[in-house]
Design an enzyme around this catalytic site. Structure first.
Site, short mmCIF file in Angstrom:
data_model
loop_
_atom_site.label_atom_id
_atom_site.label_comp_id
_atom_site.label_asym_id
_atom_site.label_seq_id
_atom_site.Cartn_x
_atom_site.Cartn_y
_atom_site.Cartn_z
N HIS A 25 -3.14 15.83 -30.06
CA HIS A 25 -4.25 15.82 -31.01
C HIS A 25 -4.59 17.21 -31.54
CE1 HIS A 25 -4.50 11.73 -30.08
NE2 HIS A 25 -5.67 11.63 -29.49
N HIS A 79 -9.70 1.91 -22.18
CA HIS A 79 -9.69 2.62 -23.45
C HIS A 79 -8.45 2.18 -24.23
CE1 HIS A 79 -9.98 5.61 -26.49
NE2 HIS A 79 -9.48 6.64 -25.85
N ASP A 83 -2.19 6.29 -25.56
CA ASP A 83 -1.69 6.94 -24.36
C ASP A 83 -2.18 6.23 -23.10
OD1 ASP A 83 -4.22 7.87 -25.19
OD2 ASP A 83 -4.05 9.71 -24.04
N HIS A 145 -14.07 9.02 -25.52
CA HIS A 145 -14.36 9.61 -26.82
C HIS A 145 -14.05 8.66 -27.98
CE1 HIS A 145 -10.01 10.88 -27.73
NE2 HIS A 145 -9.98 10.22 -26.60
N ASP A 164 -11.25 8.80 -19.81
CA ASP A 164 -11.14 10.16 -20.33
C ASP A 164 -12.15 11.13 -19.73
OD1 ASP A 164 -8.93 10.19 -22.05
OD2 ASP A 164 -10.03 9.13 -23.60
N TYR A 192 -10.05 20.65 -21.70
CA TYR A 192 -10.04 19.25 -22.14
C TYR A 192 -11.39 18.87 -22.73
CZ TYR A 192 -9.16 14.22 -21.91
OH TYR A 192 -8.98 12.89 -22.22
N HIS A 226 -6.26 11.05 -17.15
CA HIS A 226 -5.37 12.21 -17.27
C HIS A 226 -5.68 13.19 -16.15
CE1 HIS A 226 -3.99 10.99 -21.24
NE2 HIS A 226 -5.22 11.01 -21.72
#
Length: 396
Positions: A25, A79, A83, A145, A164, A192, A226
Site C-alpha cells: 500500500h 476483514h 491479504d 482500517h 489489523d 504499521y 500481521h
C-alpha cells in the site's frame, strides 16, 4: 509439508510468511510480511482468517498438518481485504459445508463483491458463536482500517484475534513477541500504525477501549493478522497504542527535504543544528534517501516538522509534493505541531512558498514565515536559520 505452530492447546497458527515482500500500500516492508491465520480444534473446527491467495498452498499445508481441511466447519473472516480473505474460495472448495462468518452488513457486502455469494453469516458486536467448549464473541471495529473490520474474542483461551489492530509488517520464523527482538517488533508496530491505522485513530481508540473493557486478566494472547503474536508484552502494546491514538507529540523535530544543488540541504542541516542547540532531538531526512513511509514513522510523534524544497518549474520538487500528499492522506493530528517551510530558489521562491501553503492547509501552526534563500545560502543566512529555530522553540 509445512507445519502448524501450536499457540495454545488445540489452537494453532497456520498462516504464511512473505519473506520477500518489500512494499504494501505504498510503504516499505523491509522486514517482510506475515499473513496470519489461526485454527481452533473444537467440536466445530474453526479457521480464523486465511491468507493472500498467492500463499494459499502454505495455508493449506499448515492446516493439513493438523487436520484434513475438509473437516473445517467454520471460517471467520475478520476483514475482507485480500491479504486476509484471499484464500476464502479455496477453503470453501476444500470444505464445502463450512459456514462463513463476517461483519454485518459491510463484511457480507464486501465478501460478496469479492468472491460471490458463498452464503455468508453476518454478525455484529455482541453476537456470539458456540463452537463446543469455546464460545467466540465478535466486536465490530469499523475503519480499523476498513468498514468491515471486526475482532474475535475467545474467552476460553483468553485470546483476542485482533486482525489489523496491534499488527506489524514483520516476517519471522518465531511466532511470539518474546522470541524476537522487541525493539524491532515495537518499531514495526509503530511504523504499521503510522502508515496504516493513523487515519482512523478515533476508531482505533475505541477498539483499544473495548479491549481494556475485557478486564485485566482477560488476555493471554493478542493474535493479529500481521506480525508476531503478543504473549509476554500484551500490556506494552496496549500502552503503546494508547499513546499512538492519543496523538500526543514529543519534543522532537524532523527536517524533511529534497535538494537539487545542496542549497536547500545546507539550510536543512542548519535547522537541525538549531534544534540540537536548543536541546531538541532532531532527525534529518533527505527524500532521495528515505522512503516517505519511513519519514511518516518518524513524523508521527514529532512536535516540530520542517519541510524544504527548492523551486523547480515554478513548483516544489515532485518528491516533496509526494511526501506532503502522502502525509495529508494519513490525516495526522497537526493542530499542535509547529511547522516551517524552507528552501532555495533562483528566479522566485515558489517551491518553498508552495510547501508553506501545504503545511497551512494541513493545519500546522506556522509561527514563522517561509524561510527562502536566493541561490546559495551565506553563513549569515545559515545563522539566521539556526536563530529561527531558537525562536520557534522559545515561542512554545
Amino acid at each position: 509439508m509445512l507445519s502448524a505452530v501450536q499457540i495454545k492447546p488445540d489452537v494453532y497458527w497456520v498462516g504464511a510468511l512473505d519473506w520477500n515482500a518489500r512494499e504494501f500500500h505504498g510503504y516499505t516492508t523491509e522486514a517482510g510480511i506475515t499473513y496470519n491465520a489461526y485454527l481452533i480444534m473444537d467440536e466445530k473446527v474453526t479457521l480464523i482468517d486465511t491468507a493472500k491467495i498467492t500463499f494459499v498452498d502454505e495455508l493449506v499445508q499448515r492446516i493439513s498438518s493438523v487436520i484434513d481441511p475438509s473437516k473445517i466447519d467454520v471460517l471467520i473472516a475478520n476483514h475482507v481485504e485480500m491479504d486476509h480473505s484471499g484464500s476464502t474460495p479455496r477453503i470453501r472448495e476444500l470444505a464445502p459445508n463450512c459456514q462463513i462468518y463476517c461483519s454485518a452488513p459491510q463484511g457480507v457486502k464486501n465478501m460478496t463483491a469479492h468472491y460471490g455469494d458463498l452464503g455468508y453469516n453476518g454478525v455484529k458486536t455482541g453476537d456470539t458463536l458456540c463452537i463446543g467448549k469455546r464460545t467466540l464473541a465478535f466486536v465490530q471495529t469499523p475503519m480499523v482500517h476498513w468498514p468491515d473490520n471486526m475482532v474475535t474474542y475467545d474467552a476460553y483461551d483468553k485470546i483476542l484475534f485482533s486482525n489489523d489492530a496491534f499488527g506489524q509488517h514483520f516476517a519471522s520464523s518465531a511466532r511470539f513477541d518474546d522470541e524476537n527482538d522487541m525493539c524491532e517488533v515495537m518499531h514495526q508496530a509503530h511504523k504499521y500504525y503510522a502508515n496504516i491505522v493513523q487515519p482512523y485513530r478515533a476508531q482505533a481508540a475505541a477498539a483499544v477501549k473495548a479491549v481494556r473493557g475485557l478486564g485485566p486478566d482477560a488476555l493471554d494472547l493478542i493474535c493479529p493478522a500481521h506480525g508476531v503474536i503478543w504473549r509476554s508484552y500484551v500490556e506494552d502494546i496496549l500502552r503503546a497504542y494508547e499513546g499512538f491514538v492519543s496523538g500526543e507529540l514529543q519534543e522532537r523535530a524532523v527536517v524533511v527535504y529534497d535538494s537539487m544543488w545542496h542549497s536547500t540541504e545546507q539550510i536543512a542541516r542548519a535547522l537541525v543544528d538549531g534544534f540540537l542547540a536548543a536541546g531538541i532531538p532532531a532527525q534529518l531526512m533527505d527524500l532521495k534517501e528515505n522512503h516517505i513511509s519511513n519519514v511518516m514513522d518518524v513524523f508521527m510523534d514529532c512536535k516540530y516538522v520542517c519541510v524544504g524544497s527548492p523551486t523547480l518549474n515554478s513548483q516544489m520538487l515532485p518528491t516533496v509534493a509526494s511526501f506532503l500528499t502522502y502525509m495529508k492522506g494519513l490525516s495526522p493530528k497537526n493542530g499542535d505541531r509547529v511547522g516551517l517551510a524552507f528552501g532555495s530558489y533562483g528566479w522566485a521562491p515558489l517551491g518553498p512558498n508552495n510547501v508553506g501553503k501545504e503545511l497551512e492547509t494541513a493545519g500546522f501552526k506556522l509561527p514563522e514565515k517561509t524561510f527562502a534563500v536566493n541561490w546559495i545560502p551565506s553563513e549569515e543566512q545559515l545563522t539566521e536559520a539556526r536563530d529561527l529555530v531558537a525562536r520557534l522553540v522559545a515561542a512554545e
